[in-house]
Every structure is written in structure tokens, then in C-alpha cells.
Design a protein around this motif. Structure first.
Motif, PDB file in Angstrom:
ATOM      1  N   VAL A 134     -74.404 -40.444  42.971  1.00  0.00           N
ATOM      2  CA  VAL A 134     -74.828 -39.047  43.117  1.00  0.00           C
ATOM      3  C   VAL A 134     -74.019 -38.148  42.190  1.00  0.00           C
ATOM      4  O   VAL A 134     -74.527 -37.180  41.634  1.00  0.00           O
ATOM      5  N   LEU A 135     -72.740 -38.488  42.008  1.00  0.00           N
ATOM      6  CA  LEU A 135     -71.860 -37.663  41.191  1.00  0.00           C
ATOM      7  C   LEU A 135     -71.892 -38.048  39.712  1.00  0.00           C
ATOM      8  O   LEU A 135     -71.407 -37.290  38.872  1.00  0.00           O
ATOM      9  N   ASP A 136     -72.451 -39.197  39.403  1.00  0.00           N
ATOM     10  CA  ASP A 136     -72.472 -39.643  38.014  1.00  0.00           C
ATOM     11  C   ASP A 136     -73.205 -38.665  37.101  1.00  0.00           C
ATOM     12  O   ASP A 136     -72.888 -38.550  35.918  1.00  0.00           O
ATOM     13  N   ARG A 137     -74.187 -37.948  37.657  1.00  0.00           N
ATOM     14  CA  ARG A 137     -74.966 -37.014  36.842  1.00  0.00           C
ATOM     15  C   ARG A 137     -74.107 -35.874  36.292  1.00  0.00           C
ATOM     16  O   ARG A 137     -74.513 -35.181  35.370  1.00  0.00           O
ATOM     17  N   PHE A 138     -72.926 -35.677  36.877  1.00  0.00           N
ATOM     18  CA  PHE A 138     -72.058 -34.581  36.451  1.00  0.00           C
ATOM     19  C   PHE A 138     -70.957 -35.035  35.501  1.00  0.00           C
ATOM     20  O   PHE A 138     -70.083 -34.242  35.151  1.00  0.00           O
ATOM     21  N   ALA A 139     -71.002 -36.287  35.074  1.00  0.00           N
ATOM     22  CA  ALA A 139     -69.903 -36.838  34.278  1.00  0.00           C
ATOM     23  C   ALA A 139     -69.709 -36.078  32.973  1.00  0.00           C
ATOM     24  O   ALA A 139     -68.567 -35.778  32.585  1.00  0.00           O
ATOM     25  N   GLY A 140     -70.797 -35.751  32.275  1.00  0.00           N
ATOM     26  CA  GLY A 140     -70.675 -35.066  30.995  1.00  0.00           C
ATOM     27  C   GLY A 140     -70.055 -33.693  31.124  1.00  0.00           C
ATOM     28  O   GLY A 140     -69.120 -33.350  30.389  1.00  0.00           O
ATOM     29  N   ARG A 141     -70.571 -32.904  32.055  1.00  0.00           N
ATOM     30  CA  ARG A 141     -70.037 -31.550  32.250  1.00  0.00           C
ATOM     31  C   ARG A 141     -68.601 -31.597  32.762  1.00  0.00           C
ATOM     32  O   ARG A 141     -67.766 -30.766  32.373  1.00  0.00           O
ATOM     33  N   THR A 142     -68.307 -32.577  33.608  1.00  0.00           N
ATOM     34  CA  THR A 142     -66.938 -32.729  34.099  1.00  0.00           C
ATOM     35  C   THR A 142     -65.974 -32.965  32.956  1.00  0.00           C
ATOM     36  O   THR A 142     -64.903 -32.346  32.883  1.00  0.00           O
ATOM     37  N   ALA A 143     -66.341 -33.848  32.043  1.00  0.00           N
ATOM     38  CA  ALA A 143     -65.479 -34.135  30.887  1.00  0.00           C
ATOM     39  C   ALA A 143     -65.273 -32.880  30.036  1.00  0.00           C
ATOM     40  O   ALA A 143     -64.160 -32.614  29.554  1.00  0.00           O
ATOM     41  N   GLU A 144     -66.340 -32.087  29.853  1.00  0.00           N
ATOM     42  CA  GLU A 144     -66.227 -30.855  29.080  1.00  0.00           C
ATOM     43  C   GLU A 144     -65.240 -29.889  29.718  1.00  0.00           C
ATOM     44  O   GLU A 144     -64.396 -29.292  29.033  1.00  0.00           O
ATOM     45  N   LEU A 145     -65.332 -29.715  31.034  1.00  0.00           N
ATOM     46  CA  LEU A 145     -64.460 -28.771  31.726  1.00  0.00           C
ATOM     47  C   LEU A 145     -63.009 -29.236  31.705  1.00  0.00           C
ATOM     48  O   LEU A 145     -62.091 -28.425  31.513  1.00  0.00           O
ATOM     49  N   LEU A 146     -62.788 -30.529  31.894  1.00  0.00           N
ATOM     50  CA  LEU A 146     -61.417 -31.036  31.851  1.00  0.00           C
ATOM     51  C   LEU A 146     -60.818 -30.865  30.461  1.00  0.00           C
ATOM     52  O   LEU A 146     -59.651 -30.491  30.317  1.00  0.00           O
ATOM     53  N   ASP A 147     -61.611 -31.104  29.427  1.00  0.00           N
ATOM     54  CA  ASP A 147     -61.129 -30.877  28.060  1.00  0.00           C
ATOM     55  C   ASP A 147     -60.826 -29.402  27.826  1.00  0.00           C
ATOM     56  O   ASP A 147     -59.839 -29.047  27.174  1.00  0.00           O
ATOM     57  N   GLN A 148     -61.667 -28.535  28.374  1.00  0.00           N
ATOM     58  CA  GLN A 148     -61.519 -27.095  28.159  1.00  0.00           C
ATOM     59  C   GLN A 148     -60.200 -26.587  28.701  1.00  0.00           C
ATOM     60  O   GLN A 148     -59.585 -25.681  28.128  1.00  0.00           O
ATOM     61  N   VAL A 149     -59.749 -27.152  29.825  1.00  0.00           N
ATOM     62  CA  VAL A 149     -58.505 -26.680  30.433  1.00  0.00           C
ATOM     63  C   VAL A 149     -57.310 -27.572  30.093  1.00  0.00           C
ATOM     64  O   VAL A 149     -56.238 -27.434  30.671  1.00  0.00           O
ATOM     65  N   GLY A 150     -57.501 -28.487  29.147  1.00  0.00           N
ATOM     66  CA  GLY A 150     -56.396 -29.317  28.695  1.00  0.00           C
ATOM     67  C   GLY A 150     -56.073 -30.494  29.580  1.00  0.00           C
ATOM     68  O   GLY A 150     -54.950 -31.032  29.525  1.00  0.00           O
ATOM     69  N   LEU A 151     -57.028 -30.945  30.391  1.00  0.00           N
ATOM     70  CA  LEU A 151     -56.791 -32.068  31.298  1.00  0.00           C
ATOM     71  C   LEU A 151     -57.614 -33.295  30.926  1.00  0.00           C
ATOM     72  O   LEU A 151     -57.779 -34.211  31.740  1.00  0.00           O
ATOM     73  N   GLY A 152     -58.116 -33.334  29.694  1.00  0.00           N
ATOM     74  CA  GLY A 152     -58.946 -34.454  29.289  1.00  0.00           C
ATOM     75  C   GLY A 152     -58.249 -35.796  29.405  1.00  0.00           C
ATOM     76  O   GLY A 152     -58.909 -36.809  29.688  1.00  0.00           O
ATOM     77  N   ASP A 153     -56.931 -35.825  29.235  1.00  0.00           N
ATOM     78  CA  ASP A 153     -56.177 -37.074  29.322  1.00  0.00           C
ATOM     79  C   ASP A 153     -55.583 -37.302  30.708  1.00  0.00           C
ATOM     80  O   ASP A 153     -54.824 -38.256  30.912  1.00  0.00           O
ATOM     81  N   HIS A 154     -55.896 -36.432  31.658  1.00  0.00           N
ATOM     82  CA  HIS A 154     -55.325 -36.543  33.002  1.00  0.00           C
ATOM     83  C   HIS A 154     -56.413 -36.595  34.078  1.00  0.00           C
ATOM     84  O   HIS A 154     -56.145 -36.357  35.256  1.00  0.00           O
ATOM     85  N   ASP A 196     -45.261 -23.470  30.284  1.00  0.00           N
ATOM     86  CA  ASP A 196     -46.531 -23.427  31.017  1.00  0.00           C
ATOM     87  C   ASP A 196     -47.166 -22.044  30.946  1.00  0.00           C
ATOM     88  O   ASP A 196     -48.394 -21.923  30.907  1.00  0.00           O
ATOM     89  N   VAL A 197     -46.340 -20.987  30.949  1.00  0.00           N
ATOM     90  CA  VAL A 197     -46.885 -19.638  30.824  1.00  0.00           C
ATOM     91  C   VAL A 197     -47.605 -19.482  29.490  1.00  0.00           C
ATOM     92  O   VAL A 197     -48.738 -18.983  29.433  1.00  0.00           O
ATOM     93  N   ASP A 198     -46.978 -19.924  28.422  1.00  0.00           N
ATOM     94  CA  ASP A 198     -47.601 -19.835  27.092  1.00  0.00           C
ATOM     95  C   ASP A 198     -48.894 -20.640  27.042  1.00  0.00           C
ATOM     96  O   ASP A 198     -49.899 -20.198  26.465  1.00  0.00           O
ATOM     97  N   ARG A 199     -48.878 -21.819  27.667  1.00  0.00           N
ATOM     98  CA  ARG A 199     -50.080 -22.661  27.687  1.00  0.00           C
ATOM     99  C   ARG A 199     -51.201 -21.976  28.476  1.00  0.00           C
ATOM    100  O   ARG A 199     -52.373 -22.031  28.080  1.00  0.00           O
ATOM    101  N   THR A 200     -50.837 -21.308  29.564  1.00  0.00           N
ATOM    102  CA  THR A 200     -51.844 -20.635  30.381  1.00  0.00           C
ATOM    103  C   THR A 200     -52.431 -19.437  29.656  1.00  0.00           C
ATOM    104  O   THR A 200     -53.634 -19.166  29.756  1.00  0.00           O
ATOM    105  N   ILE A 201     -51.607 -18.707  28.918  1.00  0.00           N
ATOM    106  CA  ILE A 201     -52.117 -17.583  28.122  1.00  0.00           C
ATOM    107  C   ILE A 201     -53.181 -18.076  27.147  1.00  0.00           C
ATOM    108  O   ILE A 201     -54.264 -17.487  27.026  1.00  0.00           O
ATOM    109  N   GLU A 202     -52.886 -19.166  26.458  1.00  0.00           N
ATOM    110  CA  GLU A 202     -53.852 -19.712  25.509  1.00  0.00           C
ATOM    111  C   GLU A 202     -55.103 -20.216  26.210  1.00  0.00           C
ATOM    112  O   GLU A 202     -56.223 -20.073  25.700  1.00  0.00           O
ATOM    113  N   LEU A 203     -54.925 -20.779  27.399  1.00  0.00           N
ATOM    114  CA  LEU A 203     -56.066 -21.270  28.162  1.00  0.00           C
ATOM    115  C   LEU A 203     -56.987 -20.124  28.564  1.00  0.00           C
ATOM    116  O   LEU A 203     -58.215 -20.207  28.410  1.00  0.00           O
TER     117      LEU A 203
END
Length: 265
Positions: A134-154, A196-203
């Protein structure tokens, strides 16, 4: 602070995507928010600042439905009344928020957190547990969002094992999963070290593209870096409003909150 809920947009700027008029919230006779008017322009970052007890968090909760106003109005895009609606309805209308205190499921991975957030916007409800497919359909968008916030490798690390700054980034991903028109961030850099503050500003600079951001923030360097407009609250009322460069030199603001060192910059 003039005009009612039907007042027109400011003549010198874009029409507000979020407009509050005469907002009041009383707690047993004490007015934590006392007749606040607020215009948040579309596409801008608007900061709410002020000393402790100024009413920032209460106002934030009124805008997002976690508190009901004793009086007043909150309009989204000039036509949808938000005051009195529950937080879930307000989120579906396009106003999402993060929280000052993280509230993640320690055993779930960032990937699963985001998948569930995306599923919540569909008619699936909580049927996700019937099958992982059921959740597999969201895999692509999930990957995009994780990359967007810098969590693609986590994405597959249990949330409880993430560093604090990455937990806050995950909360941003969850808010973004709702595809909000207006994103409200409650103390996004609270408790963070300089890195982390600097990273959050950029995010925040990255995720603001195509949306409006309202943030409550104590770190004035963050406000100076991000905010197009700043509203200063004191004793539940609007003390001053304008660009950071303007309000930092306002004697009332210096006295109430910023301090002489900011005025001298």
C-alpha cells in the motif's frame, strides 16, 4: 491595527495568503493574545518574535487550529475561515506546521514516517498496515522529500538514532508531505548547535520556493537571514512590524526584546 476580516489587501504589496483580524485568546481572564492583526504575504518568510510570554506560541496555535480564538478571524487566501476549525481540517486546506518539541516514532525510519504522512492525504486512512505494498506507491515522492531535507542517505535509520538536527529535518519533511500552501515552523533551530543552525537556514531557503513560511524564532541571526517581514509581539499585542533592518532599530523593540547590541549592527 485597523480593519476587520473583510478589509482589502495592503496597497503596497501582494495580497496576504493568511490574514488574521482581531484575534483574542483568553485563559481565565488573562489575554495571551489581545486583538492581533496579521497579514502574511504569499511567497514570503514571515517571522514572529518577541520576549518570553509575548504570545507567539499562542498566536501560532490559533493560526493552526490547536487553540480556538475567544474572538477574531483567520482567513486563508481571503475566503476560507480557519478560526474554529480543527488542525486536521486546516492542514487539508493547505496550512501545515512543525512543532518545537520533536514527536517522532523512535523505531520507525524516516522513509516510513514520510510514507505514512503521504498516505494520510489519501483515502487510505490507517489501512496502511494491511500490506507494505500500500505504501510502495509513495516511494518516489518519499525519496524526493528525504533528499530535499538532506536525509537521502538516512532514510532507513530508525528515527530514534538520528542526530537532533536530522530529527528536525525529518519533521520538516513530514510537514512538506502535506504539500502546504503555508508552512508554519515553531522554533526550527531551538536547541541546535551552530552547524545545525546554518544547515537549517539553508534548508528553509530551499523549501520556501513556491510556498509561504511563518516561523517563530528566538535566534535573531536566523530571523535576519530568512525573514522578509518580522512581527514583534509584546504582552499579546503587535508592538512593531516591518523588515528586519527596520524593526531592529525601533527603540520599542530594542527595549522589549532585541537589546542594544542588535540596534548597533
Amino acid at each position: 491595527m485597523t480593519g476587520g476580516p473583510s478589509a482589502g489587501p495592503p496597497p503596497d504589496g501582494p495580497a496576504p495568503v493568511l490574514r488574521a483580524r482581531g484575534l483574542v485568546r483568553e485563559f481565565r481572564g488573562f489575554r495571551a493574545v489581545d486583538g492581533v492583526d496579521l497579514d502574511v504575504a504569499e511567497g514570503q518568510v514571515h517571522a514572529l518574535v518577541g520576549p518570553n510570554g509575548a504570545g507567539k506560541t499562542t498566536l501560532f496555535n490559533l493560526l493552526t487550529g490547536f487553540l480556538r480564538p475567544s474572538a477574531g478571524s483567520v482567513l486563508l487566501e481571503g475566503r476560507r475561515e480557519l478560526a474554529g476549525r480543527d488542525p486536521e481540517t486546516i492542514a487539508r486546506l493547505g496550512v501545515a506546521r512543525s512543532f518545537q518539541i520533536t514527536s517522532l516514532f523512535a523505531e520507525l525510519t524516516p522513509r516510513r514516517h514520510v510514507e505514512l504522512a503521504l498516505a494520510s492525504r489519501t483515502g487510505l486512512g490507517w489501512r496502511f498496515w494491511r500490506s507494505d505494498r500500500v505504501l510502495d506507491r509513495f516511494a518516489g515522492r518519499t525519496a524526493e522529500l528525504l533528499d530535499q531535507v538532506g536525509l537521502g542517505d538516512h532514510g532507513d535509520v530508525p528515527a530514534g538514532l538520528l542526530a537532533y538536527g536530522r530529527k528536525r529535518a525529518l519533521e520538516l519533511a513530514l510537514a512538506l508531505a502535506l504539500d502546504p500552501k503555508v508552512l508554519l515552523l515553531d522554533e526550527p533551530t531551538a536547541g541546535m548547535g551552530v552547524e545545525d543552525v546554518d544547515r537549517t537556514i539553508e534548508l528553509v531557503r530551499r523549501i520556501r520556493a513556491g510556498r509561504t513560511v511563518v516561523l517563530v524564532e528566538h535566534n535573531m541571526n536566523v530571523v535576519a537571514s530568512l525573514a522578509d517581514r518580522v512581527t514583534v509581539l509584546q504582552h499579546g499585542r503587535v508592538l512593531a512590524e516591518g523588515p528586519y533592518a527596520e524593526i531592529r532599530n525601533d527603540p520599542r523593540v530594542i527595549t522589549a526584546y532585541l537589546g542594544d547590541s542588535h540596534a548597533a549592527r
